[in-house]
Scaffold this motif. Structure first.
Motif, PDB file in Angstrom:
ATOM      1  N   VAL A  47       0.829  -1.200   0.000  1.00 29.00           N
ATOM      2  CA  VAL A  47       0.000   0.000   0.000  1.00 29.00           C
ATOM      3  C   VAL A  47       0.871   1.260   0.000  1.00 29.00           C
ATOM      4  O   VAL A  47       0.754   2.098  -0.881  1.00 29.00           O
ATOM      5  CB  VAL A  47      -0.941   0.007   1.208  1.00 29.00           C
ATOM      6  N   ALA A  48       1.733   1.381   1.000  1.00 27.83           N
ATOM      7  CA  ALA A  48       2.554   2.586   1.130  1.00 27.83           C
ATOM      8  C   ALA A  48       3.750   2.286   2.027  1.00 27.83           C
ATOM      9  O   ALA A  48       3.678   1.409   2.883  1.00 27.83           O
ATOM     10  CB  ALA A  48       1.748   3.738   1.715  1.00 27.83           C
ATOM     11  N   ALA A  49       4.828   3.045   1.814  1.00 29.50           N
ATOM     12  CA  ALA A  49       6.024   2.893   2.638  1.00 29.50           C
ATOM     13  C   ALA A  49       6.651   4.256   2.881  1.00 29.50           C
ATOM     14  O   ALA A  49       6.448   5.194   2.095  1.00 29.50           O
ATOM     15  CB  ALA A  49       7.042   1.966   1.970  1.00 29.50           C
ATOM     16  N   ILE A  50       7.408   4.333   3.959  1.00 33.20           N
ATOM     17  CA  ILE A  50       8.102   5.571   4.297  1.00 33.20           C
ATOM     18  C   ILE A  50       9.488   5.240   4.832  1.00 33.20           C
ATOM     19  O   ILE A  50       9.639   4.345   5.664  1.00 33.20           O
ATOM     20  CB  ILE A  50       7.286   6.402   5.320  1.00 33.20           C
ATOM     21  N   ARG A  51      10.496   5.911   4.312  1.00 34.39           N
ATOM     22  CA  ARG A  51      11.856   5.766   4.854  1.00 34.39           C
ATOM     23  C   ARG A  51      11.915   6.551   6.155  1.00 34.39           C
ATOM     24  O   ARG A  51      11.556   7.732   6.190  1.00 34.39           O
ATOM     25  CB  ARG A  51      12.884   6.287   3.860  1.00 34.39           C
ATOM     26  N   TRP A  52      12.391   5.888   7.208  1.00 39.77           N
ATOM     27  CA  TRP A  52      12.251   6.481   8.525  1.00 39.77           C
ATOM     28  C   TRP A  52      13.058   7.764   8.692  1.00 39.77           C
ATOM     29  O   TRP A  52      12.596   8.736   9.277  1.00 39.77           O
ATOM     30  CB  TRP A  52      12.660   5.467   9.595  1.00 39.77           C
ATOM     31  N   SER A  53      14.291   7.792   8.195  1.00 38.74           N
ATOM     32  CA  SER A  53      15.135   8.959   8.431  1.00 38.74           C
ATOM     33  C   SER A  53      14.777  10.136   7.524  1.00 38.74           C
ATOM     34  O   SER A  53      14.717  11.280   7.980  1.00 38.74           O
ATOM     35  CB  SER A  53      16.605   8.592   8.241  1.00 38.74           C
ATOM     36  N   SER A  54      14.537   9.873   6.246  1.00 43.77           N
ATOM     37  CA  SER A  54      14.304  10.966   5.302  1.00 43.77           C
ATOM     38  C   SER A  54      12.844  11.362   5.191  1.00 43.77           C
ATOM     39  O   SER A  54      12.532  12.485   4.798  1.00 43.77           O
ATOM     40  CB  SER A  54      14.817  10.581   3.914  1.00 43.77           C
ATOM     41  N   GLY A  55      11.951  10.433   5.491  1.00 42.08           N
ATOM     42  CA  GLY A  55      10.530  10.698   5.321  1.00 42.08           C
ATOM     43  C   GLY A  55      10.039  10.515   3.896  1.00 42.08           C
ATOM     44  O   GLY A  55       8.873  10.814   3.606  1.00 42.08           O
ATOM     45  N   SER A  56      10.885  10.027   2.999  1.00 40.49           N
ATOM     46  CA  SER A  56      10.457   9.771   1.621  1.00 40.49           C
ATOM     47  C   SER A  56       9.346   8.728   1.618  1.00 40.49           C
ATOM     48  O   SER A  56       9.404   7.760   2.367  1.00 40.49           O
ATOM     49  CB  SER A  56      11.626   9.273   0.785  1.00 40.49           C
ATOM     50  N   THR A  57       8.358   8.956   0.764  1.00 39.97           N
ATOM     51  CA  THR A  57       7.193   8.082   0.747  1.00 39.97           C
ATOM     52  C   THR A  57       6.993   7.431  -0.620  1.00 39.97           C
ATOM     53  O   THR A  57       7.415   7.960  -1.648  1.00 39.97           O
ATOM     54  CB  THR A  57       5.932   8.867   1.119  1.00 39.97           C
ATOM     55  N   TYR A  58       6.321   6.294  -0.603  1.00 44.83           N
ATOM     56  CA  TYR A  58       6.068   5.516  -1.806  1.00 44.83           C
ATOM     57  C   TYR A  58       4.668   4.947  -1.694  1.00 44.83           C
ATOM     58  O   TYR A  58       4.256   4.518  -0.606  1.00 44.83           O
ATOM     59  CB  TYR A  58       7.095   4.390  -1.945  1.00 44.83           C
ATOM     60  N   TYR A  59       3.953   4.919  -2.816  1.00 42.51           N
ATOM     61  CA  TYR A  59       2.560   4.476  -2.799  1.00 42.51           C
ATOM     62  C   TYR A  59       2.255   3.528  -3.944  1.00 42.51           C
ATOM     63  O   TYR A  59       2.805   3.652  -5.036  1.00 42.51           O
ATOM     64  CB  TYR A  59       1.617   5.681  -2.910  1.00 42.51           C
ATOM     65  N   ALA A  60       1.341   2.621  -3.695  1.00 41.97           N
ATOM     66  CA  ALA A  60       0.773   1.831  -4.778  1.00 41.97           C
ATOM     67  C   ALA A  60      -0.087   2.752  -5.636  1.00 41.97           C
ATOM     68  O   ALA A  60      -0.713   3.691  -5.131  1.00 41.97           O
ATOM     69  CB  ALA A  60      -0.064   0.692  -4.213  1.00 41.97           C
ATOM     70  N   ASP A  61      -0.142   2.464  -6.917  1.00 45.14           N
ATOM     71  CA  ASP A  61      -0.927   3.303  -7.825  1.00 45.14           C
ATOM     72  C   ASP A  61      -2.390   3.364  -7.404  1.00 45.14           C
ATOM     73  O   ASP A  61      -3.053   4.386  -7.588  1.00 45.14           O
ATOM     74  CB  ASP A  61      -0.816   2.770  -9.249  1.00 45.14           C
ATOM     75  N   SER A  62      -2.878   2.279  -6.838  1.00 49.31           N
ATOM     76  CA  SER A  62      -4.297   2.195  -6.491  1.00 49.31           C
ATOM     77  C   SER A  62      -4.693   3.140  -5.364  1.00 49.31           C
ATOM     78  O   SER A  62      -5.883   3.424  -5.191  1.00 49.31           O
ATOM     79  CB  SER A  62      -4.658   0.760  -6.109  1.00 49.31           C
ATOM     80  N   VAL A  63      -3.722   3.630  -4.586  1.00 48.11           N
ATOM     81  CA  VAL A  63      -4.054   4.503  -3.451  1.00 48.11           C
ATOM     82  C   VAL A  63      -3.447   5.886  -3.576  1.00 48.11           C
ATOM     83  O   VAL A  63      -3.725   6.763  -2.754  1.00 48.11           O
ATOM     84  CB  VAL A  63      -3.611   3.872  -2.114  1.00 48.11           C
ATOM     85  N   LYS A  64      -2.633   6.091  -4.600  1.00 40.81           N
ATOM     86  CA  LYS A  64      -1.952   7.371  -4.780  1.00 40.81           C
ATOM     87  C   LYS A  64      -2.982   8.492  -4.895  1.00 40.81           C
ATOM     88  O   LYS A  64      -3.960   8.380  -5.642  1.00 40.81           O
ATOM     89  CB  LYS A  64      -1.065   7.303  -6.023  1.00 40.81           C
ATOM     90  N   GLY A  65      -2.756   9.549  -4.133  1.00 42.13           N
ATOM     91  CA  GLY A  65      -3.683  10.677  -4.147  1.00 42.13           C
ATOM     92  C   GLY A  65      -4.813  10.558  -3.150  1.00 42.13           C
ATOM     93  O   GLY A  65      -5.513  11.539  -2.881  1.00 42.13           O
TER      94      GLY A  65
END
Length: 123
Positions: A47-65
């Protein structure tokens, strides 16, 4: 690392929910945290992920937005804000933590998992 997820429930389509996942134990080694979900009869999916130190985020296309992952370092907690929910979002949602960051969207790269929290979206 122990993970405790909560916040699931029943919501109407178009509504919102916020999931929380609190981490305890050896959390200093966490590289990233993520949310996966598993609907009845389907495989677990990213579904989604976040790098703990930088806060960079990643999302599945189905939930983006619609979904937003965030973290509170002081509380060792990751959140998933889910807006504009659809019936297809119905699933058990799991949080997970990863020490190495070798594949943020792959469930087999995560070492620790929470117990899951059920989200049901009624149409």
């Amino acid at each position: 690392v122990q993970l405790q997820a909560c916040g699931g429930g029943l919501v109407q389509a178009g509504g919102s929910l916020r999931l929380s996942c609190a981490a305890s134990g050896r959390t200093f080694s966490t590289y990233a945290m993520a949310w996966f979900r598993q609907a009845p009869g389907k495989e677990r999916e990213f579904v989604a992920a976040i790098r703990w130190s930088s806060g960079s985020t990643y999302y599945a296309d189905s939930v983006k937005g619609r979904f937003t992952i965030s973290r509170d370092g002081a509380k060792n907690t990751v959140y998933l804000q889910m807006n504009s929910l659809k019936s297809d979002d119905t699933a058990v949602y799991y949080c997970a933590s990863d020490r190495y960051g070798l594949g943020l969207t792959a469930s087999n790269q995560y070492e620790h998992w929470g117990q899951g929290t059920l989200v049901t979206v009624s149409s």
